[in-house]
Design a protein around this motif. Structure first.
Motif, mmCIF file in Angstrom:
data_model
loop_
_atom_site.group_PDB
_atom_site.id
_atom_site.type_symbol
_atom_site.label_atom_id
_atom_site.label_comp_id
_atom_site.label_asym_id
_atom_site.label_seq_id
_atom_site.Cartn_x
_atom_site.Cartn_y
_atom_site.Cartn_z
ATOM 1 N N ILE A 52 6.451 0.598 -1.305
ATOM 2 C CA ILE A 52 5.662 -0.235 -2.213
ATOM 3 C C ILE A 52 5.722 0.292 -3.640
ATOM 4 C CG2 ILE A 52 3.307 -0.971 -2.791
ATOM 5 C CD1 ILE A 52 2.763 -1.072 0.257
ATOM 6 N N LEU A 53 5.626 1.607 -3.781
ATOM 7 C CA LEU A 53 5.621 2.201 -5.119
ATOM 8 C C LEU A 53 6.938 1.973 -5.858
ATOM 9 C CD1 LEU A 53 3.753 5.565 -4.433
ATOM 10 C CD2 LEU A 53 2.932 3.624 -5.803
ATOM 11 N N GLN A 54 8.009 1.719 -5.100
ATOM 12 C CA GLN A 54 9.301 1.513 -5.743
ATOM 13 C C GLN A 54 9.550 0.065 -6.174
ATOM 14 O OE1 GLN A 54 12.673 3.941 -3.944
ATOM 15 N NE2 GLN A 54 11.048 4.406 -2.476
ATOM 16 N N ILE A 55 8.551 -0.804 -5.951
ATOM 17 C CA ILE A 55 8.662 -2.152 -6.492
ATOM 18 C C ILE A 55 8.661 -2.037 -8.015
ATOM 19 C CG2 ILE A 55 7.542 -4.407 -6.710
ATOM 20 C CD1 ILE A 55 6.273 -3.933 -3.967
ATOM 21 N N THR B 106 5.290 -7.083 -11.133
ATOM 22 C CA THR B 106 4.281 -6.041 -11.310
ATOM 23 C C THR B 106 3.087 -6.235 -10.389
ATOM 24 O OG1 THR B 106 4.908 -5.949 -13.642
ATOM 25 C CG2 THR B 106 2.888 -4.821 -13.011
ATOM 26 N N SER B 107 2.611 -7.475 -10.298
ATOM 27 C CA SER B 107 1.411 -7.740 -9.499
ATOM 28 C C SER B 107 1.640 -7.501 -8.016
ATOM 29 C CB SER B 107 0.933 -9.179 -9.722
ATOM 30 O OG SER B 107 1.931 -10.102 -9.310
ATOM 31 N N LEU B 108 2.896 -7.640 -7.557
ATOM 32 C CA LEU B 108 3.184 -7.398 -6.141
ATOM 33 C C LEU B 108 2.913 -5.953 -5.763
ATOM 34 C CD1 LEU B 108 6.506 -9.391 -5.520
ATOM 35 C CD2 LEU B 108 4.201 -9.962 -4.740
ATOM 36 N N ARG B 109 3.322 -5.032 -6.621
ATOM 37 C CA ARG B 109 3.099 -3.608 -6.333
ATOM 38 C C ARG B 109 1.606 -3.314 -6.244
ATOM 39 N NH1 ARG B 109 5.289 1.617 -9.764
ATOM 40 N NH2 ARG B 109 3.933 0.743 -11.382
ATOM 41 N N THR B 110 0.849 -3.848 -7.173
ATOM 42 C CA THR B 110 -0.591 -3.621 -7.168
ATOM 43 C C THR B 110 -1.254 -4.241 -5.946
ATOM 44 O OG1 THR B 110 -0.626 -3.590 -9.592
ATOM 45 C CG2 THR B 110 -2.720 -3.952 -8.462
ATOM 46 N N THR B 111 -0.893 -5.477 -5.642
ATOM 47 C CA THR B 111 -1.500 -6.191 -4.517
ATOM 48 C C THR B 111 -1.246 -5.481 -3.201
ATOM 49 O OG1 THR B 111 -1.320 -8.342 -5.617
ATOM 50 C CG2 THR B 111 -1.493 -8.357 -3.210
ATOM 51 N N PHE B 112 -0.007 -5.078 -2.947
ATOM 52 C CA PHE B 112 0.314 -4.439 -1.671
ATOM 53 C C PHE B 112 -0.224 -3.009 -1.601
ATOM 54 C CE2 PHE B 112 3.554 -7.841 -1.231
ATOM 55 C CZ PHE B 112 3.203 -8.266 0.039
ATOM 56 N N LEU B 113 -0.323 -2.333 -2.733
ATOM 57 C CA LEU B 113 -0.881 -0.985 -2.707
ATOM 58 C C LEU B 113 -2.388 -1.031 -2.473
ATOM 59 C CD1 LEU B 113 0.000 1.916 -2.855
ATOM 60 C CD2 LEU B 113 -0.407 1.894 -5.314
ATOM 61 N N LEU B 114 -3.050 -2.029 -3.019
ATOM 62 C CA LEU B 114 -4.466 -2.221 -2.715
ATOM 63 C C LEU B 114 -4.654 -2.506 -1.225
ATOM 64 C CD1 LEU B 114 -5.716 -4.391 -5.726
ATOM 65 C CD2 LEU B 114 -6.602 -2.151 -5.076
ATOM 66 N N ARG B 115 -3.765 -3.319 -0.685
ATOM 67 C CA ARG B 115 -3.844 -3.651 0.750
ATOM 68 C C ARG B 115 -3.650 -2.415 1.605
ATOM 69 N NH1 ARG B 115 -0.070 -8.359 3.563
ATOM 70 N NH2 ARG B 115 -0.737 -8.069 5.734
ATOM 71 N N LEU B 116 -2.664 -1.613 1.272
ATOM 72 C CA LEU B 116 -2.412 -0.394 2.039
ATOM 73 C C LEU B 116 -3.582 0.582 1.912
ATOM 74 C CD1 LEU B 116 -0.602 1.465 3.707
ATOM 75 C CD2 LEU B 116 0.457 2.222 1.562
ATOM 76 N N ALA C 179 0.515 6.343 -11.234
ATOM 77 C CA ALA C 179 1.724 5.707 -11.773
ATOM 78 C C ALA C 179 1.502 4.219 -12.010
ATOM 79 C CB ALA C 179 2.896 5.921 -10.815
ATOM 80 N N VAL C 180 0.810 3.556 -11.088
ATOM 81 C CA VAL C 180 0.550 2.125 -11.234
ATOM 82 C C VAL C 180 -0.362 1.866 -12.428
ATOM 83 C CG1 VAL C 180 -0.534 0.112 -10.154
ATOM 84 C CG2 VAL C 180 0.924 1.624 -8.793
ATOM 85 N N LEU C 181 -1.398 2.661 -12.566
ATOM 86 C CA LEU C 181 -2.318 2.487 -13.685
ATOM 87 C C LEU C 181 -1.625 2.691 -15.023
ATOM 88 C CD1 LEU C 181 -5.405 4.331 -12.186
ATOM 89 C CD2 LEU C 181 -5.375 1.936 -12.908
ATOM 90 N N ARG C 182 -0.603 3.553 -15.036
ATOM 91 C CA ARG C 182 0.128 3.833 -16.269
ATOM 92 C C ARG C 182 1.353 2.933 -16.440
ATOM 93 N NH1 ARG C 182 0.062 10.507 -15.983
ATOM 94 N NH2 ARG C 182 -2.126 10.773 -16.651
#
Length: 223
Positions: free
Chosen positions: A61-64, A71-81, A115-118
């Motif tokens: 997920i982090l490598q999206i 961008t939103s896909l990485r955030t959405t799936f990381l929140l889900r995980l 990393a996502v926040l930045r």
């Protein structure tokens, strides 16, 4: 100084659809096996197996690419995980032998969120975020865009981390400590500071007051 990396390529609409289908299937498989974890047919009968499997998902997920519109896909799936993991981990019997692996997993999640926040891209070999070298057009404008997390997403993340640490504290209290309190046990194992500082990087980046697992209250600062 943070490391730099050339701007990654944005995903095409077809790649995004395949990515979503793949991740949905992975989440479904993990959920199924977690729910039947007491069954011999489950691939996630133990917490170590759960952490190993979900760590692969975390890294993927982090490598999206943090490039719009992906961008939103990485955030959405990381929140889900993150949400699934915080609910699932306490579903296993706490065992002293797996605390070190659990702490490593949680720290990787913390670095991932940082990393996502930045709006950084993820370096899987180093396990850290890297700033993107953004190309610019002739007029000096950026040719790519990485939309930062919304206030709603940040609020949800902060709630997940705070409630998750509280659940982990309750879970740790169930450890077989042979008469010791769990915090004394963690101190003896050299893990107390690590658990005290859970998600401290992420919470600090969002402007929270701290990430101690022992102090879930008092974290009502602004995000």
């Amino acid at each position: 100084m943070r490391g730099l990396i050339k701007v990654p390529r944005a995903l095409s609409p077809t790649q995004e659809r395949k990515l979503v289908d793949f991740l949905d299937a992975k989440f479904l498989d993990i959920t199924r096996n977690f729910k039947k974890r007491s069954d011999p047919s489950s691939s996630l009968q133990s917490l170590p197996s759960y952490l190993t499997e979900t760590h692969k998902l975390l890294s993927f997920i982090l490598q999206i690419p943090p490039i719009d519109p992906s961008t939103s896909l990485r955030t959405t799936f990381l929140l889900r995980l993150s949400g699934d993991a915080m609910e699932s981990i306490p579903g296993y019997k706490p065992d002293v032998q797996i605390l070190s692996q659990l702490l490593d997993w949680l720290n990787d999640l913390d670095r991932g969120w940082l990393a996502v926040l930045r709006s950084q891209t993820w370096d899987p070999e180093e396990g850290t975020g890297r700033d993107i070298i953004v190309d610019t057009s002739e007029d000096g404008q950026s040719t790519v865009r990485s939309t930062p997390m919304s206030q709603t997403e940040r609020t949800r993340l902060r709630s997940l981390l705070i409630s998750g640490t509280a659940k982990l504290e309750e879970w740790l209290e169930k450890l077989d400590t042979s008469g010791e309190t769990y915090d004394i046990l963690l101190e003896r194992l050299g893990l107390q500071q690590g658990f005290d500082d859970l998600f401290s990087n992420t919470l600090a980046e969002m402007g929270a007051l701290g990430g101690s697992i022992n102090v879930p209250e008092g974290m009502d600062g602004t995000c």
